[in-house]
Design a protein around this motif. Structure first.
Motif, PDB file in Angstrom:
ATOM      1  N   LEU A  16       0.823  -1.212   0.000  1.00  0.00           N
ATOM      2  CA  LEU A  16       0.000   0.000   0.000  1.00  0.00           C
ATOM      3  C   LEU A  16       0.858   1.262   0.000  1.00  0.00           C
ATOM      4  N   THR A  17       1.971   1.224   0.707  1.00  0.00           N
ATOM      5  CA  THR A  17       2.903   2.352   0.704  1.00  0.00           C
ATOM      6  C   THR A  17       4.251   1.854   1.207  1.00  0.00           C
ATOM      7  N   GLU A  18       5.295   2.563   0.847  1.00  0.00           N
ATOM      8  CA  GLU A  18       6.635   2.199   1.289  1.00  0.00           C
ATOM      9  C   GLU A  18       7.489   3.450   1.393  1.00  0.00           C
ATOM     10  N   TRP A  19       8.501   3.358   2.238  1.00  0.00           N
ATOM     11  CA  TRP A  19       9.442   4.446   2.395  1.00  0.00           C
ATOM     12  C   TRP A  19      10.840   3.852   2.402  1.00  0.00           C
ATOM     13  N   PRO A  20      11.791   4.402   1.665  1.00  0.00           N
ATOM     14  CA  PRO A  20      11.527   5.442   0.673  1.00  0.00           C
ATOM     15  C   PRO A  20      10.797   4.854  -0.522  1.00  0.00           C
TER      16      PRO A  20
END
Length: 64
Positions: free
Chosen positions: A57-61
């Motif tokens: 769904l989201t990742e960093w970086p």
């Protein structure tokens, strides 16, 4: 909603440091943001994955 559907993973310098599961996406997103705030530095990777779909769904970086 499946309990533990949303997984947050923290990897530091290629080593798995933390993995946790939440049944609520908003709570998992808050945990994701807290980990980025605390560990967001070169060599860190934080991901939020929907375990039911396998989708990140989201990742960093963010990957380019």
């Amino acid at each position: 909603m499946t309990a533990g559907r949303y997984r947050v993973t923290l990897v530091l310098d290629g080593r798995l440091v933390l993995r946790g599961w939440w049944g609520s996406e908003p709570i998992a997103r808050r945990q994701f943001a807290a980990l980025v705030g605390e560990y967001g530095r070169p060599g860190a990777r934080v991901t939020l994955t929907d375990e039911d779909t396998g989708r990140v769904l989201t990742e960093w970086p963010e990957r380019a």
